[in-house]
Design a protein around this motif. Structure first.
Motif, mmCIF file in Angstrom:
data_model
loop_
_atom_site.group_PDB
_atom_site.id
_atom_site.type_symbol
_atom_site.label_atom_id
_atom_site.label_comp_id
_atom_site.label_asym_id
_atom_site.label_seq_id
_atom_site.Cartn_x
_atom_site.Cartn_y
_atom_site.Cartn_z
ATOM 1 N N LEU A 129 104.674 4.802 24.462
ATOM 2 C CA LEU A 129 104.283 6.111 24.776
ATOM 3 C C LEU A 129 103.848 6.087 26.053
ATOM 4 O O LEU A 129 103.447 4.994 26.644
ATOM 5 C CB LEU A 129 103.272 6.707 23.807
ATOM 6 N N SER A 130 103.735 7.382 26.594
ATOM 7 C CA SER A 130 103.199 7.362 27.822
ATOM 8 C C SER A 130 101.606 7.272 27.769
ATOM 9 O O SER A 130 101.104 7.207 26.854
ATOM 10 C CB SER A 130 103.637 8.727 28.787
ATOM 11 N N VAL A 131 100.789 6.997 29.046
ATOM 12 C CA VAL A 131 99.481 6.881 28.898
ATOM 13 C C VAL A 131 98.919 8.201 28.404
ATOM 14 O O VAL A 131 97.930 8.126 27.514
ATOM 15 C CB VAL A 131 99.028 6.640 30.258
ATOM 16 N N ASP A 132 99.400 9.434 28.887
ATOM 17 C CA ASP A 132 99.192 10.717 28.545
ATOM 18 C C ASP A 132 99.423 10.904 26.956
ATOM 19 O O ASP A 132 98.365 11.306 26.240
ATOM 20 C CB ASP A 132 99.700 11.798 29.378
ATOM 21 N N ARG A 136 96.512 11.750 23.928
ATOM 22 C CA ARG A 136 96.453 12.710 23.249
ATOM 23 C C ARG A 136 96.342 12.190 21.686
ATOM 24 O O ARG A 136 95.692 12.895 20.745
ATOM 25 C CB ARG A 136 97.609 13.387 23.424
ATOM 26 N N LEU A 137 97.220 11.132 21.378
ATOM 27 C CA LEU A 137 96.982 10.476 20.159
ATOM 28 C C LEU A 137 95.673 10.316 19.564
ATOM 29 O O LEU A 137 95.176 10.435 18.416
ATOM 30 C CB LEU A 137 98.028 9.558 19.836
ATOM 31 N N LEU A 138 95.146 9.437 20.493
ATOM 32 C CA LEU A 138 93.644 9.075 20.067
ATOM 33 C C LEU A 138 92.707 10.182 19.959
ATOM 34 O O LEU A 138 91.715 10.364 19.033
ATOM 35 C CB LEU A 138 93.316 8.253 21.110
ATOM 36 N N ALA A 254 97.811 11.397 12.912
ATOM 37 C CA ALA A 254 97.118 11.875 14.166
ATOM 38 C C ALA A 254 98.545 12.122 15.288
ATOM 39 O O ALA A 254 98.147 13.188 16.256
ATOM 40 C CB ALA A 254 96.374 10.556 14.622
ATOM 41 N N ALA A 255 99.574 11.666 15.124
ATOM 42 C CA ALA A 255 100.707 11.941 15.721
ATOM 43 C C ALA A 255 101.213 13.332 15.669
ATOM 44 O O ALA A 255 101.228 14.247 16.463
ATOM 45 C CB ALA A 255 101.850 10.951 15.681
ATOM 46 N N GLY A 259 101.022 16.691 18.268
ATOM 47 C CA GLY A 259 102.447 17.226 18.694
ATOM 48 C C GLY A 259 103.171 16.328 19.162
ATOM 49 O O GLY A 259 104.097 16.909 19.985
ATOM 50 N N LEU A 260 103.252 14.933 18.997
ATOM 51 C CA LEU A 260 104.181 14.040 19.439
ATOM 52 C C LEU A 260 105.257 13.928 18.814
ATOM 53 O O LEU A 260 105.362 13.916 17.378
ATOM 54 C CB LEU A 260 103.597 12.678 19.298
ATOM 55 N N ARG A 261 106.545 14.102 19.544
ATOM 56 C CA ARG A 261 107.762 14.261 18.541
ATOM 57 C C ARG A 261 108.215 12.869 18.369
ATOM 58 O O ARG A 261 108.932 12.604 17.452
ATOM 59 C CB ARG A 261 108.976 14.962 19.404
#
Length: 324
Positions: A129-132, A136-138, A254-255, A259-261
């Motif tokens: 994942l990207s740092v951003d 968002r996940l955390l 959490a993902a 909103g992580l695809r």
């Protein structure tokens, strides 16, 4: 008038030997029908290839025939496209099994397929994942102040902050944590037990330390009272040690909230940990130690990910990186 059905292949000595091998797998080895059908399909292609060369007896098969068959699989023909390395490897495994059986049974003196190695599948680069996106996940894992929310945030912060495998995280006991605040602003260390019980000490960042401290002090006691005094750091609602499946569920939830695809798993956070360290300039040997890899070769796959990141940054930032 319907077209005549094709004649079945002539039962040559090689085909009788193949059928005997399949019977051995079915009766004596108890292989499933799914596996047997796959082996039959792969060896049927092999026997047809040999028959095209005039080879119909097991004694006449040489190593060059097996290697030529592998090359033909990878090259393809009018009947089938070129096979991927994984599909070709499966076929070669079947062929090797057939010839090994014939050798053990004394049907032939030498095994022509013994030195023919299946093609290695292409190495998959880890998904990170990207740092951003990690942020968002955390953030999504920390919604609420319930014991479960505190636990899930601590678990995810630990996975990303230490690069721990999920089995290492859920296997932690309270004695494995040292949450003292360092002079440099970091947050203590964690003792992880990797593959083969190999122990390593990994430093914790401030965010992971604070999340673990909040969970251990404010969240864990409420759940641990329901159990039998387990020393586990991460416990479930019954007070027992958290399971691997529950850890996966927490991460996926959490993902989804974030909103992580991308398909996010515990290993995604481990991959992200390694990739972001290397992107930040960490030495690959240091990352090897933090991940608990026995060989630096395993760790070096992450350098390819970082190189790709550098290329992307270069292409976007350098004024003469792209053709006009």
């Amino acid at each position: 008038m319907s077209a005549p059905s094709p004649e079945p292949p002539r039962r040559t000595a090689l085909r009788r030997a193949r059928d005997g091998w399949l019977d051995h797998l079915r009766v004596e080895r108890g292989r499933s029908e799914h596996t047997l059908k796959a082996y039959q399909r792969d060896t049927e292609r092999y026997l047809t290839f040999l028959e095209g060369l005039g080879v119909t007896d097991p004694e006449d098969v040489a190593e060059r025939h097996v290697t030529d068959f592998l090359a033909a699989l990878r090259r393809g023909n009018d009947e089938h496209p070129p096979l991927a390395a994984t599909s070709a490897a499966r076929a070669v495994v079947a062929v090797r099994g057939l010839h090994r059986f014939l050798t053990v049974e004394g049907e032939v003196e030498a095994d022509p397929a013994r030195e023919v190695q299946p093609p290695a599948p292409p190495r998959r680069l880890p998904k990170a994942l990207s740092v951003d996106d990690v942020g968002r996940l955390l953030q999504a894992a920390s919604l609420g102040d319930t014991p479960a929310a505190l636990r899930d945030r601590a678990l995810l912060e630990l996975l990303y902050g230490s690069g721990a495998r999920v089995s290492e995280a859920i296997g932690l006991d309270l004695d494995d944590l040292e949450l003292g605040r360092g002079d440099d602003g970091t947050g203590g260390v964690v003792r992880l037990f990797g593959k083969g019980g190999k122990e390593r000490i990994v430093p914790l960042g401030r965010y992971a330390r604070d999340a673990l401290d909040a969970w251990v002090v404010r969240g864990r006691p409420a759940l641990a009272r329901a159990g039998t005094g387990t020393p586990a750091v991460f416990v479930n609602v019954r007070g027992g040690r958290l399971s691997r499946q529950s850890a996966w569920t927490a991460i996926r939830a959490a993902a989804e909230r974030a909103g992580l695809r991308a398909d996010v798993s515990p290993h995604t956070l481990r991959h992200s940990f390694a990739t972001h360290l290397l992107d930040g300039g960490a030495d690959v040997r240091v990352v090897q130690e933090l991940l608990g890899h026995a060989s630096v070769t395993t760790t070096q796959i992450y350098t390819h990910v970082s190189t790709q990141h550098l290329r992307e940054v270069y292409a976007q930032a350098h004024p003469r990186a792209r053709a006009r």
